[in-house]
Design a protein around this motif. Sequence first.
Motif, PDB file in Angstrom:
ATOM      1  N   GLN A 155     -25.770 -27.891  14.945  1.00  0.00           N
ATOM      2  CA  GLN A 155     -26.558 -26.661  14.828  1.00  0.00           C
ATOM      3  C   GLN A 155     -26.464 -25.968  16.173  1.00  0.00           C
ATOM      4  O   GLN A 155     -25.721 -26.411  17.038  1.00  0.00           O
ATOM      5  N   CYS A 156     -27.189 -24.870  16.369  1.00  0.00           N
ATOM      6  CA  CYS A 156     -27.080 -24.162  17.641  1.00  0.00           C
ATOM      7  C   CYS A 156     -27.492 -25.084  18.776  1.00  0.00           C
ATOM      8  O   CYS A 156     -28.506 -25.766  18.710  1.00  0.00           O
ATOM      9  N   HIS A 157     -26.676 -25.100  19.840  1.00  0.00           N
ATOM     10  CA  HIS A 157     -26.938 -25.982  20.984  1.00  0.00           C
ATOM     11  C   HIS A 157     -27.787 -25.307  22.055  1.00  0.00           C
ATOM     12  O   HIS A 157     -28.041 -25.892  23.091  1.00  0.00           O
ATOM     13  N   GLN A 158     -28.199 -24.058  21.807  1.00  0.00           N
ATOM     14  CA  GLN A 158     -29.018 -23.299  22.762  1.00  0.00           C
ATOM     15  C   GLN A 158     -28.397 -23.414  24.156  1.00  0.00           C
ATOM     16  O   GLN A 158     -29.089 -23.746  25.132  1.00  0.00           O
ATOM     17  N   CYS A 159     -27.093 -23.116  24.233  1.00  0.00           N
ATOM     18  CA  CYS A 159     -26.352 -23.260  25.488  1.00  0.00           C
ATOM     19  C   CYS A 159     -27.038 -22.503  26.630  1.00  0.00           C
ATOM     20  O   CYS A 159     -27.481 -21.375  26.463  1.00  0.00           O
ATOM     21  N   ASP A 160     -27.063 -23.160  27.812  1.00  0.00           N
ATOM     22  CA  ASP A 160     -27.605 -22.467  28.979  1.00  0.00           C
ATOM     23  C   ASP A 160     -26.613 -21.445  29.517  1.00  0.00           C
ATOM     24  O   ASP A 160     -26.991 -20.515  30.228  1.00  0.00           O
ATOM     25  N   ALA A 162     -24.389 -19.423  27.556  1.00  0.00           N
ATOM     26  CA  ALA A 162     -24.043 -19.162  26.160  1.00  0.00           C
ATOM     27  C   ALA A 162     -23.017 -18.039  25.999  1.00  0.00           C
ATOM     28  O   ALA A 162     -23.291 -16.891  26.328  1.00  0.00           O
ATOM     29  N   PRO A 163     -21.831 -18.379  25.477  1.00  0.00           N
ATOM     30  CA  PRO A 163     -20.807 -17.348  25.256  1.00  0.00           C
ATOM     31  C   PRO A 163     -21.266 -16.268  24.279  1.00  0.00           C
ATOM     32  O   PRO A 163     -20.900 -15.094  24.418  1.00  0.00           O
ATOM     33  N   CYS A 164     -22.093 -16.651  23.308  1.00  0.00           N
ATOM     34  CA  CYS A 164     -22.536 -15.694  22.292  1.00  0.00           C
ATOM     35  C   CYS A 164     -23.377 -14.586  22.917  1.00  0.00           C
ATOM     36  O   CYS A 164     -23.300 -13.425  22.511  1.00  0.00           O
ATOM     37  N   VAL A 165     -24.153 -14.927  23.928  1.00  0.00           N
ATOM     38  CA  VAL A 165     -25.022 -13.944  24.573  1.00  0.00           C
ATOM     39  C   VAL A 165     -24.185 -12.946  25.370  1.00  0.00           C
ATOM     40  O   VAL A 165     -24.425 -11.740  25.357  1.00  0.00           O
ATOM     41  N   VAL A 180     -34.500 -21.215  24.282  1.00  0.00           N
ATOM     42  CA  VAL A 180     -34.046 -20.884  22.938  1.00  0.00           C
ATOM     43  C   VAL A 180     -33.281 -19.560  22.957  1.00  0.00           C
ATOM     44  O   VAL A 180     -33.754 -18.571  23.517  1.00  0.00           O
ATOM     45  N   VAL A 181     -32.088 -19.575  22.380  1.00  0.00           N
ATOM     46  CA  VAL A 181     -31.296 -18.352  22.257  1.00  0.00           C
ATOM     47  C   VAL A 181     -31.708 -17.658  20.961  1.00  0.00           C
ATOM     48  O   VAL A 181     -31.659 -18.256  19.886  1.00  0.00           O
ATOM     49  N   VAL A 182     -32.150 -16.424  21.081  1.00  0.00           N
ATOM     50  CA  VAL A 182     -32.704 -15.721  19.926  1.00  0.00           C
ATOM     51  C   VAL A 182     -31.874 -14.487  19.560  1.00  0.00           C
ATOM     52  O   VAL A 182     -31.053 -14.017  20.351  1.00  0.00           O
ATOM     53  N   ALA A 197     -17.581 -15.871  19.138  1.00  0.00           N
ATOM     54  CA  ALA A 197     -17.584 -16.474  20.471  1.00  0.00           C
ATOM     55  C   ALA A 197     -18.170 -17.879  20.478  1.00  0.00           C
ATOM     56  O   ALA A 197     -17.882 -18.660  21.381  1.00  0.00           O
ATOM     57  N   CYS A 198     -18.989 -18.196  19.510  1.00  0.00           N
ATOM     58  CA  CYS A 198     -19.669 -19.501  19.517  1.00  0.00           C
ATOM     59  C   CYS A 198     -18.692 -20.623  19.190  1.00  0.00           C
ATOM     60  O   CYS A 198     -18.102 -20.644  18.117  1.00  0.00           O
ATOM     61  N   PRO A 199     -18.485 -21.552  20.118  1.00  0.00           N
ATOM     62  CA  PRO A 199     -17.516 -22.628  19.861  1.00  0.00           C
ATOM     63  C   PRO A 199     -18.031 -23.692  18.889  1.00  0.00           C
ATOM     64  O   PRO A 199     -17.298 -24.611  18.535  1.00  0.00           O
ATOM     65  N   TYR A 200     -19.274 -23.591  18.463  1.00  0.00           N
ATOM     66  CA  TYR A 200     -19.852 -24.620  17.594  1.00  0.00           C
ATOM     67  C   TYR A 200     -20.089 -24.109  16.164  1.00  0.00           C
ATOM     68  O   TYR A 200     -20.756 -24.761  15.376  1.00  0.00           O
ATOM     69  N   HIS A 201     -19.587 -22.950  15.847  1.00  0.00           N
ATOM     70  CA  HIS A 201     -19.791 -22.325  14.523  1.00  0.00           C
ATOM     71  C   HIS A 201     -21.271 -22.326  14.158  1.00  0.00           C
ATOM     72  O   HIS A 201     -21.637 -22.655  13.024  1.00  0.00           O
ATOM     73  N   ALA A 202     -22.113 -21.986  15.110  1.00  0.00           N
ATOM     74  CA  ALA A 202     -23.549 -22.119  14.880  1.00  0.00           C
ATOM     75  C   ALA A 202     -24.196 -20.830  14.380  1.00  0.00           C
ATOM     76  O   ALA A 202     -25.367 -20.827  14.036  1.00  0.00           O
ATOM     77  N   ARG A 203     -23.425 -19.745  14.356  1.00  0.00           N
ATOM     78  CA  ARG A 203     -24.025 -18.478  13.910  1.00  0.00           C
ATOM     79  C   ARG A 203     -23.571 -18.129  12.502  1.00  0.00           C
ATOM     80  O   ARG A 203     -22.475 -18.485  12.075  1.00  0.00           O
ATOM     81  N   ARG A 204     -24.439 -17.426  11.780  1.00  0.00           N
ATOM     82  CA  ARG A 204     -24.145 -17.040  10.389  1.00  0.00           C
ATOM     83  C   ARG A 204     -24.330 -15.537  10.248  1.00  0.00           C
ATOM     84  O   ARG A 204     -25.252 -14.973  10.841  1.00  0.00           O
TER      85      ARG A 204
HETATM   86  S1  SF4 Z   1     -24.913 -19.704  19.000  1.00  0.00           S
HETATM   87 FE1  SF4 Z   1     -23.257 -21.038  19.728  1.00  0.00          FE
HETATM   88  S2  SF4 Z   1     -22.707 -20.283  21.784  1.00  0.00           S
HETATM   89 FE2  SF4 Z   1     -24.697 -19.352  21.240  1.00  0.00          FE
HETATM   90  S3  SF4 Z   1     -26.222 -20.727  22.162  1.00  0.00           S
HETATM   91 FE3  SF4 Z   1     -25.915 -21.443  20.023  1.00  0.00          FE
HETATM   92  S4  SF4 Z   1     -24.279 -22.996  20.139  1.00  0.00           S
HETATM   93 FE4  SF4 Z   1     -24.249 -21.882  22.126  1.00  0.00          FE
END
Ligand code: SF4
Lengths: 301, 199
Positions: A155-160, A162-165, A180-182, A197-204
Motif C-alpha cells: 500500500q502507500c509507503h508514505q515516502c519521506d 515522495a516522487p509522487c509529491v 501522511v501523504v495526502v 511516478a509512484c514506484p509502488y503502484h500505490a495510487r489509483r
Molecule cells: S503514493 Fe507512492 S510515491 Fe507517493 S508516498 Fe505513497 S508509495 Fe511513496
Amino acid sequence: MSDTVSRRTVMKGAGATLGAAAFAHAMAPLTEWSKDLSVGEFLQKHYKELTRDEMGRILVHLKEETKRKYGRDVDIRDLPPQEGVSFGYALNLSVCIGCRKCSEACHQENNHDRRTGNSYIRVLEMQQGSLDLEHGNANYDHPVPAEGKYYLPVQCHQCDNAPCVKVCPVQATWKEADGVVVVDYNWCIGCRYCEAACPYHARRFNWAKPEIPAEEINPDQGYLSNRIRPQGVVEKCTFCLHRTRAGRLPACLEACPTGARVFGNLLDPKSPIRWVLENKRVFVLKEELGTRPRFFYFFDK
Amino acid sequence: MMRPALAALLLAVVGCGKDQPARFQPPPGAPTGRETLLQPAKLTSVESDRKDALGRPLRVSCESCHSLRETKPMPSRPEELKEFHQGLQFRHGELACTSCHQAEAPRTLHLATGEPLPMTEVVTLCAQCHGPQYRDFKAGAHGGMTGYWDLSRGDRTRNNCVSCHDPHTPKYAGGHPVMPPRDPSAHGEPGTKESRDHE
Ligand code: SF4
Ligand code: SF4
C-alpha cells in the motif's frame, strides 16, 4: 505554480488572453470531467490557505452533496495532524497468509467503488526467495497460504522523499506533519503524473463515479481521506487518517486475523512500531530509489 | 454419541476471537487508557460437528455437559477421550493432555512446575515454551488487536494466544482469500481495456 498564485488567478488570466469563446472551448474538457464539481469547489483556495471557517463551509457542502448523490447522512471532518506524532507501519511477512482481509477492510472503510472492487492494498503472491515486485501476482484465487509462496501486501509507503509529491503540477498532493501523504480531491486535476511516478503502484485513478449502496457507506469520513472521491481524481492510502488522527488503529490492522501488522507513533520510544524497528531485521521495498518509506517489512527469523 | 436433540440443545453459539472483524467498529467506549486481553470462547468451549449460518463450527461450552456430570480424570492421550472430545484434533508436538491440563481437574491448567493455573492464564502457559513469541507479544508485535494505538485517547483489546491458535492444533489454518479478483475490464487499472480507452 507558486504558492502565491491561486488556481483561480491562473484561470482568470487564461480567460483574458484567450477571449471568452476560446476560453470556454479550451475549458470544455475540464467542464466535462468536472461535471461533479460545483463552482464553489472549483474556485476553492488551496487546502493550506483555507481558514477554519472556509473549511467548515466546504464540509457542510460536501455532506449535503453526499446526501444528494448517495442518499446517506455522513460526517466529514478535517482532523489535523497530532502534535508530536509521526506515523509508521510495519508488516510481518512471516505470518501474513495472503487472506486479503486487509484489502477488504480498506475497501469498506475507505468507501471504494463496489463495481471495480478497488482497495488501496494489493496483496502480492510471491515466489519464496524472490523480492521482485513486478513478478508478484495480485489476482490469485486459491486457498492460502500456498506451497512455496509468501505474501507481500503493498500500500502507500508514505515516502519521506515522495516522487509522487514532486511531480504534481498543481500541488494537489503533499506530505503532512505526521508523515501522511495526502491528496486534496477538490484540487487534483487528474493528470495522473503522481500515479506514474509512484514506484509502488500505490495510487489509483477514479475512472468513474464510485458506486456504493447507501447502507454500505462508511459515514465516518475525512476531507483528506475516505470521503467518497469525485470522478477524475487520484486517490491513495492515508493510513486511515480519519481514524489514526483520532488515536484509533487503521482498519486494515484491525481486520488482519494473523496480527501481521504493527502501527504506531515513531516518536514514542515505548510504541510497538519502535520495538519492531529496534529489534527485528527490517527492510523497505526498492530502497535503492531513495524514496525513504515509512512502511516497513520484517521476518520473524 | 450424544442424541442429536440433546446435542442441539447444548450447542452454545459463541464467536471465536477475531474470526469475524466487525465492519466500521465504533470507537470502543469512553477512553480509560486500558489494554484488555481478549478472553476467547475457545478457552471454555469445544468445537462441535455443527456449523453456523456462516459455515463456522459451532462451539459447545464445557459447562453444558460438565455442570451436569462429574469430570473424569484426564487420560494422557486424546484418543482415549469420549463423546464430545472425540473429534479433537491433536497436532502439537509430543505433548500429552496432561502436559498442560491437570489430570484431576481438566478444566484447569498447570505450569511445568506443577503449579495450578486457571484457563484464563493461557498466555503464561504458552510462554513457557514459546519464548520469542511471548517476547514479541509483550512488545505489541505479535497477535492482532483492535481499538486505539494511542492509549491516552481510548482502549485497546488484544488477542490472547488461543484467539488465533487452537491450542491442540496450533498451526494457523489459513483458508480461502476474500475479495476475489474482478473481471479485469472492470478494474480501470493500467493495461486493461477501460484504462486504454481513456489513454
Ligand atoms: S503514493 Fe507512492 S510515491 Fe507517493 S508516498 Fe505513497 S508509495 Fe511513496
Ligand atoms: S489481513 Fe493480514 S494476513 Fe491477511 S493478507 Fe492482510 S496482512 Fe496478510
